[in-house]
Design a protein around this motif. Sequence first.
Motif, PDB file in Angstrom:
ATOM      1  N   PRO A   1      11.452   1.426  14.735  1.00  0.00           N
ATOM      2  CA  PRO A   1      10.808   0.712  13.625  1.00  0.00           C
ATOM      3  C   PRO A   1      10.640   1.613  12.395  1.00  0.00           C
ATOM      4  CG  PRO A   1       9.601   0.344  15.652  1.00  0.00           C
ATOM      5  CD  PRO A   1      10.618   1.420  15.928  1.00  0.00           C
ATOM      6  N   GLU A   2      10.924   1.051  11.231  1.00  0.00           N
ATOM      7  CA  GLU A   2      10.680   1.748   9.981  1.00  0.00           C
ATOM      8  C   GLU A   2       9.227   1.475   9.583  1.00  0.00           C
ATOM      9  OE1 GLU A   2      12.589   3.912   8.831  1.00  0.00           O
ATOM     10  OE2 GLU A   2      14.438   3.416   9.880  1.00  0.00           O
ATOM     11  N   VAL A   3       8.547   2.506   9.096  1.00  0.00           N
ATOM     12  CA  VAL A   3       7.121   2.397   8.774  1.00  0.00           C
ATOM     13  C   VAL A   3       6.889   2.842   7.336  1.00  0.00           C
ATOM     14  CG1 VAL A   3       4.787   3.133   9.397  1.00  0.00           C
ATOM     15  CG2 VAL A   3       6.520   2.852  11.188  1.00  0.00           C
ATOM     16  N   ILE A   4       6.257   1.954   6.579  1.00  0.00           N
ATOM     17  CA  ILE A   4       5.841   2.251   5.211  1.00  0.00           C
ATOM     18  C   ILE A   4       4.330   2.380   5.228  1.00  0.00           C
ATOM     19  CG2 ILE A   4       5.643   1.333   2.863  1.00  0.00           C
ATOM     20  CD1 ILE A   4       8.329  -0.110   3.373  1.00  0.00           C
ATOM     21  N   ILE A   5       3.829   3.435   4.595  1.00  0.00           N
ATOM     22  CA  ILE A   5       2.381   3.651   4.550  1.00  0.00           C
ATOM     23  C   ILE A   5       1.910   3.618   3.107  1.00  0.00           C
ATOM     24  CG2 ILE A   5       0.508   5.251   5.051  1.00  0.00           C
ATOM     25  CD1 ILE A   5       1.874   6.059   7.551  1.00  0.00           C
ATOM     26  N   LEU A   6       0.861   2.850   2.876  1.00  0.00           N
ATOM     27  CA  LEU A   6       0.231   2.742   1.561  1.00  0.00           C
ATOM     28  C   LEU A   6      -1.059   3.548   1.553  1.00  0.00           C
ATOM     29  CD1 LEU A   6       0.546  -1.120   1.234  1.00  0.00           C
ATOM     30  CD2 LEU A   6       1.902   0.549  -0.009  1.00  0.00           C
ATOM     31  N   THR A   7      -1.405   4.070   0.382  1.00  0.00           N
ATOM     32  CA  THR A   7      -2.680   4.773   0.257  1.00  0.00           C
ATOM     33  C   THR A   7      -3.220   4.628  -1.154  1.00  0.00           C
ATOM     34  OG1 THR A   7      -3.837   6.866   0.569  1.00  0.00           O
ATOM     35  CG2 THR A   7      -1.632   6.988  -0.354  1.00  0.00           C
ATOM     36  N   GLY A   8      -4.513   4.672  -1.268  1.00  0.00           N
ATOM     37  CA  GLY A   8      -5.170   4.660  -2.563  1.00  0.00           C
ATOM     38  C   GLY A   8      -5.503   6.057  -3.041  1.00  0.00           C
TER      39      GLY A   8
ATOM     40  N   GLY B   1       8.057   8.523   8.973  1.00  0.00           N
ATOM     41  CA  GLY B   1       7.732   7.414   8.079  1.00  0.00           C
ATOM     42  C   GLY B   1       8.854   7.187   7.076  1.00  0.00           C
ATOM     43  N   TYR B   2       9.078   5.949   6.728  1.00  0.00           N
ATOM     44  CA  TYR B   2      10.149   5.610   5.794  1.00  0.00           C
ATOM     45  C   TYR B   2       9.729   5.875   4.353  1.00  0.00           C
ATOM     46  CZ  TYR B   2      13.623   2.939   3.219  1.00  0.00           C
ATOM     47  OH  TYR B   2      14.604   2.571   2.335  1.00  0.00           O
ATOM     48  N   GLU B   3       8.482   5.535   4.030  1.00  0.00           N
ATOM     49  CA  GLU B   3       8.018   5.660   2.650  1.00  0.00           C
ATOM     50  C   GLU B   3       6.511   5.795   2.607  1.00  0.00           C
ATOM     51  OE1 GLU B   3       8.702   6.495  -0.867  1.00  0.00           O
ATOM     52  OE2 GLU B   3      10.439   5.337  -0.222  1.00  0.00           O
ATOM     53  N   TYR B   4       6.032   6.439   1.562  1.00  0.00           N
ATOM     54  CA  TYR B   4       4.605   6.661   1.304  1.00  0.00           C
ATOM     55  C   TYR B   4       4.372   6.167  -0.119  1.00  0.00           C
ATOM     56  CZ  TYR B   4       0.382   9.617   0.641  1.00  0.00           C
ATOM     57  OH  TYR B   4      -0.881  10.095   0.403  1.00  0.00           O
ATOM     58  N   LEU B   5       3.618   5.087  -0.277  1.00  0.00           N
ATOM     59  CA  LEU B   5       3.423   4.459  -1.583  1.00  0.00           C
ATOM     60  C   LEU B   5       1.960   4.488  -1.990  1.00  0.00           C
ATOM     61  CD1 LEU B   5       5.629   1.285  -1.010  1.00  0.00           C
ATOM     62  CD2 LEU B   5       6.281   3.365  -2.242  1.00  0.00           C
ATOM     63  N   LEU B   6       1.745   4.694  -3.285  1.00  0.00           N
ATOM     64  CA  LEU B   6       0.387   4.701  -3.819  1.00  0.00           C
ATOM     65  C   LEU B   6      -0.047   3.300  -4.214  1.00  0.00           C
ATOM     66  CD1 LEU B   6       0.496   7.894  -6.053  1.00  0.00           C
ATOM     67  CD2 LEU B   6      -0.479   7.648  -3.770  1.00  0.00           C
ATOM     68  N   LYS B   7      -1.294   2.972  -3.896  1.00  0.00           N
ATOM     69  CA  LYS B   7      -1.889   1.703  -4.326  1.00  0.00           C
ATOM     70  C   LYS B   7      -2.573   1.924  -5.670  1.00  0.00           C
ATOM     71  CE  LYS B   7      -4.498   1.083  -0.686  1.00  0.00           C
ATOM     72  NZ  LYS B   7      -5.421   0.501   0.271  1.00  0.00           N
ATOM     73  N   PRO B   8      -2.616   0.947  -6.514  1.00  0.00           N
ATOM     74  CA  PRO B   8      -1.985  -0.361  -6.307  1.00  0.00           C
ATOM     75  C   PRO B   8      -0.476  -0.251  -6.478  1.00  0.00           C
ATOM     76  CG  PRO B   8      -2.996  -0.302  -8.471  1.00  0.00           C
ATOM     77  CD  PRO B   8      -3.330   1.004  -7.800  1.00  0.00           C
TER      78      PRO B   8
ATOM     79  N   LEU C   1       7.090  -2.857  -3.388  1.00  0.00           N
ATOM     80  CA  LEU C   1       6.890  -2.935  -1.936  1.00  0.00           C
ATOM     81  C   LEU C   1       8.008  -3.757  -1.292  1.00  0.00           C
ATOM     82  CD1 LEU C   1       5.261  -2.324   0.594  1.00  0.00           C
ATOM     83  CD2 LEU C   1       3.809  -4.298   0.042  1.00  0.00           C
ATOM     84  N   VAL C   2       8.356  -4.880  -1.889  1.00  0.00           N
ATOM     85  CA  VAL C   2       9.432  -5.722  -1.348  1.00  0.00           C
ATOM     86  C   VAL C   2      10.751  -4.955  -1.339  1.00  0.00           C
ATOM     87  CG1 VAL C   2      10.826  -7.802  -1.773  1.00  0.00           C
ATOM     88  CG2 VAL C   2       8.328  -7.914  -1.894  1.00  0.00           C
ATOM     89  N   THR C   3      11.038  -4.215  -2.403  1.00  0.00           N
ATOM     90  CA  THR C   3      12.262  -3.419  -2.474  1.00  0.00           C
ATOM     91  C   THR C   3      12.291  -2.360  -1.377  1.00  0.00           C
ATOM     92  OG1 THR C   3      12.483  -3.779  -4.848  1.00  0.00           O
ATOM     93  CG2 THR C   3      13.617  -1.863  -3.946  1.00  0.00           C
ATOM     94  N   LYS C   4      11.167  -1.699  -1.148  1.00  0.00           N
ATOM     95  CA  LYS C   4      11.090  -0.675  -0.096  1.00  0.00           C
ATOM     96  C   LYS C   4      11.250  -1.305   1.286  1.00  0.00           C
ATOM     97  CE  LYS C   4      10.327   2.760  -2.869  1.00  0.00           C
ATOM     98  NZ  LYS C   4      11.291   3.830  -3.083  1.00  0.00           N
ATOM     99  N   ILE C   5      10.647  -2.475   1.500  1.00  0.00           N
ATOM    100  CA  ILE C   5      10.791  -3.176   2.780  1.00  0.00           C
ATOM    101  C   ILE C   5      12.250  -3.559   3.009  1.00  0.00           C
ATOM    102  CG2 ILE C   5      10.261  -5.332   4.004  1.00  0.00           C
ATOM    103  CD1 ILE C   5       7.407  -5.092   2.774  1.00  0.00           C
ATOM    104  N   GLU C   6      12.911  -4.078   1.978  1.00  0.00           N
ATOM    105  CA  GLU C   6      14.314  -4.449   2.109  1.00  0.00           C
ATOM    106  C   GLU C   6      15.168  -3.224   2.429  1.00  0.00           C
ATOM    107  OE1 GLU C   6      14.883  -6.388  -1.662  1.00  0.00           O
ATOM    108  OE2 GLU C   6      14.318  -8.348  -0.849  1.00  0.00           O
ATOM    109  N   GLY C   7      14.897  -2.097   1.782  1.00  0.00           N
ATOM    110  CA  GLY C   7      15.634  -0.863   2.054  1.00  0.00           C
ATOM    111  C   GLY C   7      15.425  -0.390   3.477  1.00  0.00           C
ATOM    112  N   ALA C   8      14.190  -0.473   3.947  1.00  0.00           N
ATOM    113  CA  ALA C   8      13.878  -0.055   5.314  1.00  0.00           C
ATOM    114  C   ALA C   8      14.584  -0.952   6.326  1.00  0.00           C
ATOM    115  CB  ALA C   8      12.369  -0.071   5.540  1.00  0.00           C
ATOM    116  N   LEU C   9      14.616  -2.241   6.065  1.00  0.00           N
ATOM    117  CA  LEU C   9      15.286  -3.160   6.985  1.00  0.00           C
ATOM    118  C   LEU C   9      16.789  -2.920   6.994  1.00  0.00           C
ATOM    119  CD1 LEU C   9      13.271  -6.432   6.359  1.00  0.00           C
ATOM    120  CD2 LEU C   9      13.272  -5.027   8.414  1.00  0.00           C
TER     121      LEU C   9
END
Length: 86
Positions: free
Chosen positions: A27-34, A49-56, A62-70
């Motif tokens: 499984p590809e895992v994307i993690i968000l953080t504030g 982990g596939y990606e580490y993204l800052l919130k907001p 996010l959709v682009t990263k999910i598509e890339g991970a899939l």
Amino acid sequence: MVVLDVKMPGMDGIQALAKIKALDPLPEVIILTGHANVDAAVEIMRLGGYEYLLKPCPIEELVTKIEGALEKKRAREKVQRSSPAP
């Protein structure tokens, strides 16, 4: 495909990532953080982990990263299916 937050009740996202990858590395895992944290980002990548993204995080990003991970996961599965069994 899994999307987690770093701060969650009971178990943080980094701990959850480690458990997920221990059970199944695919499984590809994307993690968000504030809260940006270089040490956390390094640990997330080290754990697979596939990606580490800052919130907001903009939903489009996010959709682009999910598509890339899939796409990455599907490509890896295709290679595994075409490889001869040991």
